[in-house]
Design a protein around this motif. Structure first.
Motif, PDB file in Angstrom:
ATOM      1  N   GLY A 129      -8.180 -28.551  -5.555  1.00  0.00           N
ATOM      2  CA  GLY A 129      -9.063 -29.222  -6.506  1.00  0.00           C
ATOM      3  C   GLY A 129      -8.645 -28.903  -7.924  1.00  0.00           C
ATOM      4  O   GLY A 129      -7.821 -28.004  -8.166  1.00  0.00           O
ATOM      5  N   PRO A 130      -9.180 -29.620  -8.895  1.00  0.00           N
ATOM      6  CA  PRO A 130      -8.848 -29.333 -10.288  1.00  0.00           C
ATOM      7  C   PRO A 130      -9.287 -27.922 -10.661  1.00  0.00           C
ATOM      8  O   PRO A 130     -10.389 -27.488 -10.316  1.00  0.00           O
ATOM      9  CB  PRO A 130      -9.636 -30.385 -11.064  1.00  0.00           C
ATOM     10  N   ALA A 131      -8.420 -27.182 -11.336  1.00  0.00           N
ATOM     11  CA  ALA A 131      -8.800 -25.851 -11.821  1.00  0.00           C
ATOM     12  C   ALA A 131      -9.743 -26.022 -12.999  1.00  0.00           C
ATOM     13  O   ALA A 131      -9.643 -27.005 -13.749  1.00  0.00           O
ATOM     14  CB  ALA A 131      -7.561 -25.069 -12.234  1.00  0.00           C
ATOM     15  N   ALA A 139      -7.560 -31.864 -16.930  1.00  0.00           N
ATOM     16  CA  ALA A 139      -7.169 -30.651 -16.203  1.00  0.00           C
ATOM     17  C   ALA A 139      -5.657 -30.654 -16.034  1.00  0.00           C
ATOM     18  O   ALA A 139      -5.084 -31.635 -15.570  1.00  0.00           O
ATOM     19  CB  ALA A 139      -7.859 -30.621 -14.843  1.00  0.00           C
ATOM     20  N   ASP A 140      -5.010 -29.565 -16.445  1.00  0.00           N
ATOM     21  CA  ASP A 140      -3.540 -29.525 -16.396  1.00  0.00           C
ATOM     22  C   ASP A 140      -3.017 -28.683 -15.244  1.00  0.00           C
ATOM     23  O   ASP A 140      -1.825 -28.391 -15.178  1.00  0.00           O
ATOM     24  CB  ASP A 140      -2.981 -29.008 -17.723  1.00  0.00           C
ATOM     25  N   TYR A 362      -8.930 -38.435  -7.889  1.00  0.00           N
ATOM     26  CA  TYR A 362      -8.204 -38.562  -9.150  1.00  0.00           C
ATOM     27  C   TYR A 362      -6.888 -39.337  -8.980  1.00  0.00           C
ATOM     28  O   TYR A 362      -6.152 -39.507  -9.943  1.00  0.00           O
ATOM     29  CB  TYR A 362      -7.885 -37.178  -9.723  1.00  0.00           C
ATOM     30  N   CYS A 363      -6.600 -39.771  -7.754  1.00  0.00           N
ATOM     31  CA  CYS A 363      -5.337 -40.468  -7.477  1.00  0.00           C
ATOM     32  C   CYS A 363      -5.564 -41.976  -7.456  1.00  0.00           C
ATOM     33  O   CYS A 363      -6.584 -42.460  -6.951  1.00  0.00           O
ATOM     34  CB  CYS A 363      -4.777 -40.014  -6.129  1.00  0.00           C
ATOM     35  N   PRO A 383      -6.607 -40.388 -15.960  1.00  0.00           N
ATOM     36  CA  PRO A 383      -6.434 -39.581 -17.172  1.00  0.00           C
ATOM     37  C   PRO A 383      -7.096 -38.202 -17.105  1.00  0.00           C
ATOM     38  O   PRO A 383      -6.738 -37.303 -17.878  1.00  0.00           O
ATOM     39  CB  PRO A 383      -7.095 -40.446 -18.257  1.00  0.00           C
ATOM     40  N   GLU A 384      -8.032 -38.031 -16.168  1.00  0.00           N
ATOM     41  CA  GLU A 384      -8.729 -36.742 -16.086  1.00  0.00           C
ATOM     42  C   GLU A 384      -7.869 -35.642 -15.478  1.00  0.00           C
ATOM     43  O   GLU A 384      -8.237 -34.462 -15.544  1.00  0.00           O
ATOM     44  CB  GLU A 384     -10.016 -36.878 -15.256  1.00  0.00           C
ATOM     45  N   LEU A 385      -6.746 -35.999 -14.877  1.00  0.00           N
ATOM     46  CA  LEU A 385      -5.888 -35.013 -14.215  1.00  0.00           C
ATOM     47  C   LEU A 385      -4.463 -35.135 -14.752  1.00  0.00           C
ATOM     48  O   LEU A 385      -3.839 -36.188 -14.625  1.00  0.00           O
ATOM     49  CB  LEU A 385      -5.897 -35.226 -12.695  1.00  0.00           C
TER      50      LEU A 385
END
Length: 434
Positions: A129-131, A139-140, A362-363, A383-385
């Motif tokens: 999951g996103p950190a 989230a990078d 997010y994909c 864009p969120e990921l």
């Protein structure tokens, strides 16, 4: 769960078969320093161990190893392996481009033993999951949760994740594997658990390389058993390994496929699927026909081929497994009692959504619900990921026939390694190559 802050790596590899092994080799040889970790749920490196039959050969040249097409001077090449184990001269004298699968597996283990990239076995990735973001913006990195054999979990943060969990064994519709119904992926494991004297009649369903190799193995290994080959076509179809057809596996063919129209993509599958799917090498076909001919001459009945046939039902009756076979010739069904049914019915592609979990939201998907994938095997994300999610497998719809095969493994891994290094240096902007 450990409470300390997770370590941050450039890349985490999910799964460690030949594809991510090749990626680890590419990272090892990269001039750009990249921190990485690979996690594999199996206890050790294993590549189709259940099909490492003594006489089974590779269907690709030894030069299509983990590294040669990317770096011909690599210390991880098959040639380097042969030299290191003292078998180079004898291999050359053998005059064969195609080693046995057992020898190639030994090469994979040899290459793995030379790595300095960390690989952790008996470790299953249970969530990605996103950190938590350190500040505003996308989230990078992702947070990867890993569970070991003892059930303990830990978390690792990664700027990139490469998913390579392998193909999924496919059974005939309505059938489930058990003690008496085997998928070919587990064939040798199950065969070795049985007393060969117990097997008096075995059926093998399937029309591809694995099915033919298992029929040959059983016929040669069980002199007192009858082997029934249930083939969906009229007979085994030969694999097209001629030079022009084999160009479909060239590294340059990936560009042609990726940038081609849907019509051209469909044409590639229509005309060249017989290079790999549901086909058998000429040598195996001829060897089986010779055995069948000898049986006919000797008035034997140990080997039979049930052509244009399907298995439609399996049930346990007393001490036997009763197969219901449907003939496409007569459109009638009949029963066949065997000790074991082997289903050499192939594999389905890896489904990235199963391991991506919440990250899949997010994909970006195409109109058919498939993941959109960049040329460098990176998923297109919202864009969120802003981290890299790469696939080794599951990209047949975007990258063509060789997406999950060994044929292009070295170049594919090199492209992913280069993309990861470029993103790390900031030279690879999100969205490029989409």
């Amino acid at each position: 769960m450990e409470s300390r802050e997770p370590e941050i790596l450039d890349v985490v590899g999910v799964g460690f078969g030949p594809s991510n092994l090749s990626l680890a080799v590419a990272l090892e040889e990269s001039p750009d320093p990249v921190t990485s970790a690979f996690f594999e749920r199996q206890p050790s490196l294993g590549w189709h161990r259940g099909m490492l039959l003594p006489s089974a050969k590779m269907q690709v040249s030894f030069l299509k190893d983990l590294a040669t097409f990317r770096n011909p001077a690599s210390n991880f090449s098959f040639i380097s392996y042969l030299h290191d184990v003292g078998r180079l001269t004898r291999f050359v004298n053998n005059q064969d481009f195609f080693p046995t699968r057992r020898e190639f597996h030994d090469y994979l283990e040899w290459a793995e033993s030379k790595l300095t990239q960390p690989v952790t076995y008996n470790s299953e990735v249970t969530a990605i999951g996103p950190a938590p973001a350190a500040g505003p913006g996308a989230a990078d990195r992702v947070r990867v949760t890993v569970r070991d054999a003892a059930g303990d979990s830990r978390q690792v943060d990664a700027r990139n994740v490469v998913i390579s969990t392998g193909l999924v064994p496919r059974m005939p519709v309505g059938l489930e594997p058990d003690e008496f119904v085997w998928h070919s992926s587990q064939f040798l494991h199950n065969f070795r658990r049985r007393n060969s004297g117990e097997l008096k009649r075995v059926a093998v369903v399937g029309g591809g390389q694995s099915a033919a190799e298992i029929v040959r193995f059983l016929y040669d290994s069980l002199p007192d058993a009858k082997v029934s080959a249930i083939v969906p076509s009229y007979g085994y179809s030969i694999a097209d390994d001629t030079p022009f057809a084999n160009q479909v596996f060239d590294p340059g063919a990936v560009d042609s496929y990726y940038h081609g129209s849907q019509r051209s993509k469909d044409a590639v599958w229509h005309y060249h699927k017989n290079t790999n799917y549901s086909v058998v090498d000429d040598e195996v076909i001829r060897g089986l026909y010779e055995r069948a001919y000898e049986e006919d001459f000797s008035k034997g009945d140990r080997l039979e081929f049930l052509n244009l046939a399907r298995v439609v039902d399996v049930k346990r009756v007393g001490s036997e497994t009763r197969i219901t076979v449907h003939s496409l010739v007569s459109e009638e069904s009949y029963d066949l009692d065997v000790d074991v049914l082997v289903c050499a019915t192939g594999y389905d592609p890896m489904d990235p959504a199963e391991i991506l979990g919440e990250l899949d939201a997010y994909c970006v998907h195409d109109t058919q619900g498939r993941h959109r994938v960049c040329r460098d095997y990176r998923l297109v994300t919202t864009p969120e990921l802003d981290c890299g999610i790469y696939l080794q497998g599951g990209t047949e719809h975007t990258h063509g026939l060789a997406s999950s095969l060994l044929s292009n493994i070295a170049v594919r891994s090199g492209e992913i390694a280069h993309s990861i290094a470029a993103r790390r240096s900031g030279a690879h902007e999100k969205g490029i190559n989409e």
